[in-house]
Enzyme design. Structure first.
Site, PDB file in Angstrom:
ATOM      1  N   ASP A  83      57.912  28.553 -30.689  1.00  0.00           N
ATOM      2  CA  ASP A  83      59.209  27.874 -30.553  1.00  0.00           C
ATOM      3  C   ASP A  83      60.319  28.919 -30.428  1.00  0.00           C
ATOM      4  O   ASP A  83      60.347  29.916 -31.162  1.00  0.00           O
ATOM      5  CB  ASP A  83      59.464  26.975 -31.772  1.00  0.00           C
ATOM      6  CG  ASP A  83      60.549  25.950 -31.500  1.00  0.00           C
ATOM      7  OD1 ASP A  83      60.241  24.751 -31.470  1.00  0.00           O
ATOM      8  OD2 ASP A  83      61.722  26.358 -31.298  1.00  0.00           O
ATOM      9  N   ASN A 102      58.292  14.711 -33.581  1.00  0.00           N
ATOM     10  CA  ASN A 102      59.544  13.970 -33.573  1.00  0.00           C
ATOM     11  C   ASN A 102      59.499  13.031 -32.375  1.00  0.00           C
ATOM     12  O   ASN A 102      59.330  13.492 -31.243  1.00  0.00           O
ATOM     13  CB  ASN A 102      60.734  14.927 -33.449  1.00  0.00           C
ATOM     14  CG  ASN A 102      60.831  15.864 -34.629  1.00  0.00           C
ATOM     15  OD1 ASN A 102      60.674  15.451 -35.776  1.00  0.00           O
ATOM     16  ND2 ASN A 102      61.080  17.139 -34.369  1.00  0.00           N
ATOM     17  N   GLY A 119      64.885  12.968 -34.001  1.00  0.00           N
ATOM     18  CA  GLY A 119      65.256  14.332 -33.632  1.00  0.00           C
ATOM     19  C   GLY A 119      64.508  14.894 -32.442  1.00  0.00           C
ATOM     20  O   GLY A 119      64.516  16.103 -32.228  1.00  0.00           O
ATOM     21  N   GLN A 120      63.858  14.029 -31.635  1.00  0.00           N
ATOM     22  CA  GLN A 120      63.196  14.548 -30.435  1.00  0.00           C
ATOM     23  C   GLN A 120      64.247  15.001 -29.435  1.00  0.00           C
ATOM     24  O   GLN A 120      65.136  14.230 -29.057  1.00  0.00           O
ATOM     25  CB  GLN A 120      62.294  13.475 -29.795  1.00  0.00           C
ATOM     26  CG  GLN A 120      61.523  14.008 -28.590  1.00  0.00           C
ATOM     27  CD  GLN A 120      60.619  12.959 -27.939  1.00  0.00           C
ATOM     28  OE1 GLN A 120      60.700  11.773 -28.261  1.00  0.00           O
ATOM     29  NE2 GLN A 120      59.768  13.403 -27.029  1.00  0.00           N
ATOM     30  N   HIS A 177      54.852  16.876 -27.919  1.00  0.00           N
ATOM     31  CA  HIS A 177      54.403  18.174 -28.447  1.00  0.00           C
ATOM     32  C   HIS A 177      54.183  18.051 -29.940  1.00  0.00           C
ATOM     33  O   HIS A 177      54.893  17.316 -30.635  1.00  0.00           O
ATOM     34  CB  HIS A 177      55.431  19.267 -28.140  1.00  0.00           C
ATOM     35  CG  HIS A 177      56.840  18.910 -28.484  1.00  0.00           C
ATOM     36  ND1 HIS A 177      57.623  18.092 -27.694  1.00  0.00           N
ATOM     37  CD2 HIS A 177      57.607  19.242 -29.546  1.00  0.00           C
ATOM     38  CE1 HIS A 177      58.800  17.944 -28.241  1.00  0.00           C
ATOM     39  NE2 HIS A 177      58.831  18.624 -29.378  1.00  0.00           N
ATOM     40  N   LEU A 178      53.212  18.825 -30.405  1.00  0.00           N
ATOM     41  CA  LEU A 178      53.007  18.993 -31.845  1.00  0.00           C
ATOM     42  C   LEU A 178      53.735  20.250 -32.279  1.00  0.00           C
ATOM     43  O   LEU A 178      53.598  21.298 -31.655  1.00  0.00           O
ATOM     44  CB  LEU A 178      51.528  19.185 -32.175  1.00  0.00           C
ATOM     45  CG  LEU A 178      50.523  18.084 -31.856  1.00  0.00           C
ATOM     46  CD1 LEU A 178      49.140  18.533 -32.308  1.00  0.00           C
ATOM     47  CD2 LEU A 178      50.906  16.807 -32.553  1.00  0.00           C
ATOM     48  N   HIS A 179      54.493  20.153 -33.381  1.00  0.00           N
ATOM     49  CA  HIS A 179      55.033  21.343 -34.033  1.00  0.00           C
ATOM     50  C   HIS A 179      54.011  21.781 -35.089  1.00  0.00           C
ATOM     51  O   HIS A 179      53.601  20.967 -35.933  1.00  0.00           O
ATOM     52  CB  HIS A 179      56.336  21.017 -34.777  1.00  0.00           C
ATOM     53  CG  HIS A 179      57.488  20.617 -33.913  1.00  0.00           C
ATOM     54  ND1 HIS A 179      58.521  21.473 -33.593  1.00  0.00           N
ATOM     55  CD2 HIS A 179      57.798  19.439 -33.316  1.00  0.00           C
ATOM     56  CE1 HIS A 179      59.414  20.853 -32.847  1.00  0.00           C
ATOM     57  NE2 HIS A 179      59.002  19.605 -32.669  1.00  0.00           N
TER      58      HIS A 179
HETATM   59  P1  5GP Z   1      61.830  18.372 -30.604  1.00  0.00           P
HETATM   60  O1  5GP Z   1      63.256  18.511 -31.079  1.00  0.00           O
HETATM   61  O2  5GP Z   1      61.785  17.646 -29.284  1.00  0.00           O
HETATM   62  O3  5GP Z   1      60.889  17.802 -31.610  1.00  0.00           O
HETATM   63  O4  5GP Z   1      61.301  19.849 -30.389  1.00  0.00           O
HETATM   64  C1  5GP Z   1      61.675  20.621 -29.293  1.00  0.00           C
HETATM   65  C2  5GP Z   1      61.450  22.054 -29.683  1.00  0.00           C
HETATM   66  O5  5GP Z   1      61.414  22.826 -28.500  1.00  0.00           O
HETATM   67  C3  5GP Z   1      62.559  22.641 -30.555  1.00  0.00           C
HETATM   68  O6  5GP Z   1      62.012  23.113 -31.767  1.00  0.00           O
HETATM   69  C4  5GP Z   1      63.158  23.746 -29.688  1.00  0.00           C
HETATM   70  O7  5GP Z   1      63.540  24.876 -30.443  1.00  0.00           O
HETATM   71  C5  5GP Z   1      62.034  24.049 -28.727  1.00  0.00           C
HETATM   72  N1  5GP Z   1      62.483  24.513 -27.434  1.00  0.00           N
HETATM   73  C6  5GP Z   1      63.456  23.963 -26.669  1.00  0.00           C
HETATM   74  N2  5GP Z   1      63.590  24.658 -25.520  1.00  0.00           N
HETATM   75  C7  5GP Z   1      62.670  25.657 -25.565  1.00  0.00           C
HETATM   76  C8  5GP Z   1      62.332  26.718 -24.660  1.00  0.00           C
HETATM   77  O8  5GP Z   1      62.890  26.874 -23.582  1.00  0.00           O
HETATM   78  N3  5GP Z   1      61.336  27.571 -25.054  1.00  0.00           N
HETATM   79  C9  5GP Z   1      60.679  27.411 -26.249  1.00  0.00           C
HETATM   80  N4  5GP Z   1      59.729  28.324 -26.517  1.00  0.00           N
HETATM   81  N5  5GP Z   1      60.982  26.429 -27.125  1.00  0.00           N
HETATM   82  C10 5GP Z   1      61.953  25.567 -26.783  1.00  0.00           C
END
Ligand code: 5GP
Ligand code: ZN
Length: 117
Positions: free
Chosen positions: A33, A90, A96-97, A103-105
């Site tokens: 991330d 999320n 918070g998506q 995607h899985l964190h």
């Molecule tokens: P969400 O908020 O949708 O659950 O998670 C999206 C995640 O993607 C966030 O933790 C954010 O930091 C990460 N992210 C967003 N843009 C990029 C990117 O361009 N590169 C990488 N490696 N991570 C990203």
């Protein structure tokens, strides 16, 4: 592979945007991330552009299971099995998506609280 030209994760999959990739196979990619929320913060992403959980079809069931298989492999490679880790999805704006490509964190390396924030 149904890529969305406006999707940042599709751009990473297509190597149009750089990322620190830790795993890649025919169906999934995993990368660090860009804004880590823990010492380990890896994202496991299907190569198919699926915007959210409600867009998953019957045909995607094996693919979704594969994401967990990849996460397990990365967790083992990073030595996280003993101490544990948290996996988060999320889904939707209220959760918070921010990237509309499922995607899985995979998070580890610090204490996590329950209930989550
Ligand atoms: P969400 O908020 O949708 O659950 O998670 C999206 C995640 O993607 C966030 O933790 C954010 O930091 C990460 N992210 C967003 N843009 C990029 C990117 O361009 N590169 C990488 N490696 N991570 C990203
Ligand atoms: Zn996408």
């Amino acid at each position: 592979m149904s890529a969305d030209p406006n999707c940042i994760f599709c751009k990473i999959i297509e190597k149009k945007t750089p990322a620190s990739v830790v795993h890649e196979d025919e169906h999934a990619i995993a990368f660090e991330d860009v804004n880590p929320q823990a010492p380990v913060h890896t994202l496991i992403v299907p190569k198919k552009h699926i915007p959210d959980i409600h867009s998953i079809t019957v045909a995607d069931r094996e693919l979704v299971g594969h994401l967990f298989f990849v996460a397990r492999k990365i967790a083992a490679q990073k030595g996280l099995e003993k101490n544990g880790y948290r996996m988060v999805i999320n889904n939707g704006p209220g959760a918070g998506q921010t990237v509309l490509h499922i995607h899985l964190h995979l998070l580890s390396g610090r204490a996590f609280h329950w209930p989550p924030g």
